[in-house]
Design an enzyme around this catalytic site. Structure first.
Site, PDB file in Angstrom:
ATOM      1  N   LEU A  21      -6.592   4.933  -9.363  1.00  0.00           N
ATOM      2  CA  LEU A  21      -7.749   4.028  -9.814  1.00  0.00           C
ATOM      3  C   LEU A  21      -8.912   4.172  -9.129  1.00  0.00           C
ATOM      4  O   LEU A  21      -9.807   3.530  -9.548  1.00  0.00           O
ATOM      5  CB  LEU A  21      -7.235   2.420  -9.799  1.00  0.00           C
ATOM      6  CG  LEU A  21      -6.060   2.104 -10.395  1.00  0.00           C
ATOM      7  CD1 LEU A  21      -5.419   0.688 -10.487  1.00  0.00           C
ATOM      8  CD2 LEU A  21      -6.003   2.429 -12.201  1.00  0.00           C
ATOM      9  N   SER A  22      -8.980   5.019  -8.110  1.00  0.00           N
ATOM     10  CA  SER A  22     -10.032   5.175  -7.416  1.00  0.00           C
ATOM     11  C   SER A  22     -11.357   5.701  -8.430  1.00  0.00           C
ATOM     12  O   SER A  22     -12.304   5.299  -8.106  1.00  0.00           O
ATOM     13  CB  SER A  22      -9.929   6.294  -6.345  1.00  0.00           C
ATOM     14  OG  SER A  22      -9.126   5.471  -5.151  1.00  0.00           O
ATOM     15  N   THR A  67      -4.767  10.483  -0.530  1.00  0.00           N
ATOM     16  CA  THR A  67      -3.686   9.607  -0.900  1.00  0.00           C
ATOM     17  C   THR A  67      -2.226  10.480  -0.447  1.00  0.00           C
ATOM     18  O   THR A  67      -2.306  11.480  -0.187  1.00  0.00           O
ATOM     19  CB  THR A  67      -3.875   8.947  -2.349  1.00  0.00           C
ATOM     20  OG1 THR A  67      -2.814   8.066  -2.287  1.00  0.00           O
ATOM     21  CG2 THR A  67      -3.682  10.042  -3.183  1.00  0.00           C
ATOM     22  N   LYS A  71      -2.012  11.809   3.685  1.00  0.00           N
ATOM     23  CA  LYS A  71      -2.840  11.342   4.590  1.00  0.00           C
ATOM     24  C   LYS A  71      -2.566  11.549   6.278  1.00  0.00           C
ATOM     25  O   LYS A  71      -3.499  11.669   6.954  1.00  0.00           O
ATOM     26  CB  LYS A  71      -2.482   9.755   4.492  1.00  0.00           C
ATOM     27  CG  LYS A  71      -3.072   9.042   3.339  1.00  0.00           C
ATOM     28  CD  LYS A  71      -2.790   7.523   3.349  1.00  0.00           C
ATOM     29  CE  LYS A  71      -3.598   6.737   2.278  1.00  0.00           C
ATOM     30  NZ  LYS A  71      -3.315   5.376   2.416  1.00  0.00           N
ATOM     31  N   ASP A 107      -8.440   1.765   5.339  1.00  0.00           N
ATOM     32  CA  ASP A 107      -7.460   0.516   4.859  1.00  0.00           C
ATOM     33  C   ASP A 107      -7.567  -0.536   5.699  1.00  0.00           C
ATOM     34  O   ASP A 107      -7.536  -1.588   5.162  1.00  0.00           O
ATOM     35  CB  ASP A 107      -5.907   1.515   4.856  1.00  0.00           C
ATOM     36  CG  ASP A 107      -5.653   2.311   3.760  1.00  0.00           C
ATOM     37  OD1 ASP A 107      -6.396   2.161   2.756  1.00  0.00           O
ATOM     38  OD2 ASP A 107      -4.732   3.249   3.967  1.00  0.00           O
ATOM     39  N   GLY A 132       7.043  -5.054   7.841  1.00  0.00           N
ATOM     40  CA  GLY A 132       6.932  -3.600   7.592  1.00  0.00           C
ATOM     41  C   GLY A 132       6.549  -2.996   8.815  1.00  0.00           C
ATOM     42  O   GLY A 132       5.765  -3.613   9.722  1.00  0.00           O
ATOM     43  N   ALA A 133       6.968  -1.665   8.999  1.00  0.00           N
ATOM     44  CA  ALA A 133       6.584  -0.852  10.211  1.00  0.00           C
ATOM     45  C   ALA A 133       6.078   0.723   9.780  1.00  0.00           C
ATOM     46  O   ALA A 133       6.113   1.581  10.495  1.00  0.00           O
ATOM     47  CB  ALA A 133       7.688  -0.801  11.217  1.00  0.00           C
ATOM     48  N   ALA A 136       1.320   1.658   5.998  1.00  0.00           N
ATOM     49  CA  ALA A 136       0.502   0.505   6.040  1.00  0.00           C
ATOM     50  C   ALA A 136       0.369  -0.318   7.075  1.00  0.00           C
ATOM     51  O   ALA A 136      -0.501  -0.856   7.293  1.00  0.00           O
ATOM     52  CB  ALA A 136       0.787  -0.043   4.542  1.00  0.00           C
ATOM     53  N   TYR A 230      -0.541  -5.333  -5.095  1.00  0.00           N
ATOM     54  CA  TYR A 230      -1.424  -6.128  -6.060  1.00  0.00           C
ATOM     55  C   TYR A 230      -0.962  -6.109  -7.532  1.00  0.00           C
ATOM     56  O   TYR A 230      -1.461  -6.379  -8.399  1.00  0.00           O
ATOM     57  CB  TYR A 230      -2.836  -5.440  -5.859  1.00  0.00           C
ATOM     58  CG  TYR A 230      -3.052  -3.968  -6.293  1.00  0.00           C
ATOM     59  CD1 TYR A 230      -3.092  -3.445  -7.633  1.00  0.00           C
ATOM     60  CD2 TYR A 230      -2.936  -3.055  -5.106  1.00  0.00           C
ATOM     61  CE1 TYR A 230      -3.091  -2.014  -7.811  1.00  0.00           C
ATOM     62  CE2 TYR A 230      -2.788  -1.654  -5.414  1.00  0.00           C
ATOM     63  CZ  TYR A 230      -3.042  -1.177  -6.666  1.00  0.00           C
ATOM     64  OH  TYR A 230      -3.188   0.061  -6.865  1.00  0.00           O
ATOM     65  N   GLY A 251      -3.110  -7.771  -2.815  1.00  0.00           N
ATOM     66  CA  GLY A 251      -3.790  -6.613  -2.070  1.00  0.00           C
ATOM     67  C   GLY A 251      -5.077  -6.128  -3.019  1.00  0.00           C
ATOM     68  O   GLY A 251      -5.676  -5.165  -2.804  1.00  0.00           O
TER      69      GLY A 251
END
Length: 284
Positions: A21-22, A67, A71, A107, A132-133, A136, A230, A251
């Site tokens: 969507l960027s 993306t 990354k 981010d 989470g780990a 993100a 999101y 998000g």
């Protein structure tokens, strides 16, 4: 917008990248500011990443987003990365300056901006629970610690991964006490009662799933919940928080804010307020 030989090109690399969507975000902002810029997707297969980066550099592309799955792999191909991106171990934004490529990670910038704007929550002095780990989470923990969080607890299915992330960030950003553990503690009211903020960095919630036994009702008074997911806009985590009257947000704001940060890195300009958010809302 007319494309000419003078149009400045930016874009996004990934594999696949057609779902991104960027382009919606950045092209809306270019148009709003009447900039002769364009943002396009560049599908780059993992085994051709080095060739792809060399090609973008040779073609004079001004900057690009990065993306999945590039990354981490892109870092050795860049001339320089920011200290934050180096600690996070991932780059999501690259800018070309005088023939050199510089890597950033926006981010974390997006997360902190979204917390402040959507929830009125400044992480400084707060005790935060990060769910989470993965990649993100690493970005979130680094940015929260850099923003002055007093303590960060990382809860993850793999306890080893949570502990490793806590040690990594805690050793570098020593003002924040970092600890890692498993998911079983999420059902402990005594454990949950010490947190001012909960941040979900995992994909839990995308398919209607949830964290079993999560004791949100035991959070400290005035605590907030932020879910990086999101879509759907209301996950089970957010539904639970909302039912308890806990301020919460998805998000969406982070996605917009990290895009705005990348836009500023490339152009030196700030998108008009609400421009990117409105464009994204229109397609979601």
């Amino acid at each position: 917008m007319a494309i000419t030989g003078k149009t400045t090109v930016t874009g996004i690399i990934g594999w696949p990248v057609s779902h991104s969507l960027s382009p919606v975000l950045h092209n809306a902002a270019f148009q709003a500011l009447d900039l002769d810029w364009i943002y396009v997707p560049f599908p780059v297969a993992p085994e051709r990443l080095a060739e792809g980066i060399a090609g973008l550099k040779s073609l004079g592309v001004a900057g690009f987003s990065v993306t999945i799955p590039h990354k981490v792999a892109i870092i050795p191909l860049l001339d320089q990365v920011t200290p934050e991106a180096e600690l996070i171990g991932a780059v999501n934004t690259v800018v070309a300056r005088e023939g050199r490529l510089f890597g950033y990670n926006t981010d974390g910038i997006g997360l902190i901006a979204a917390l402040r704007e959507k929830l009125g929550c400044d992480p400084e002095g707060k005790r935060v629970l990060v769910l989470g780990a993965g990649g993100a989470a690493r970005s979130a923990v680094v940015s929260l610690a850099a923003a002055g969080a007093a303590g960060i607890a990382i809860a993850n299915r793999s306890t080893d991964a949570a502990v490793a992330l806590a040690h990594l960030v805690g050793a570098r950003l020593t003002a924040t006490r970092c600890e890692g553990g498993g998911l079983a503690s999420l059902a402990d009211p005594g454990f949950m009662g010490s947190f001012d903020l909960v941040v979900n960095t995992t994909s839990v919630g995308m398919a209607g799933d949830s964290f079993a036994g999560l004791a949100l009702s035991s959070l400290a008074p005035g605590a907030c919940v932020y879910d990086m997911v999101y879509a759907p806009p209301v996950t089970p985590l957010l539904a639970q928080a909302g039912a308890l009257g806990i301020p919460c947000a998805n998000g969406f704001g982070m996605l917009v804010a990290q895009g705005e940060a990348a836009f500023r890195i490339w152009t030196g300009a700030t998108p008009p307020r609400g421009c990117m958010e409105g464009a994204l809302a229109a397609v979601l």
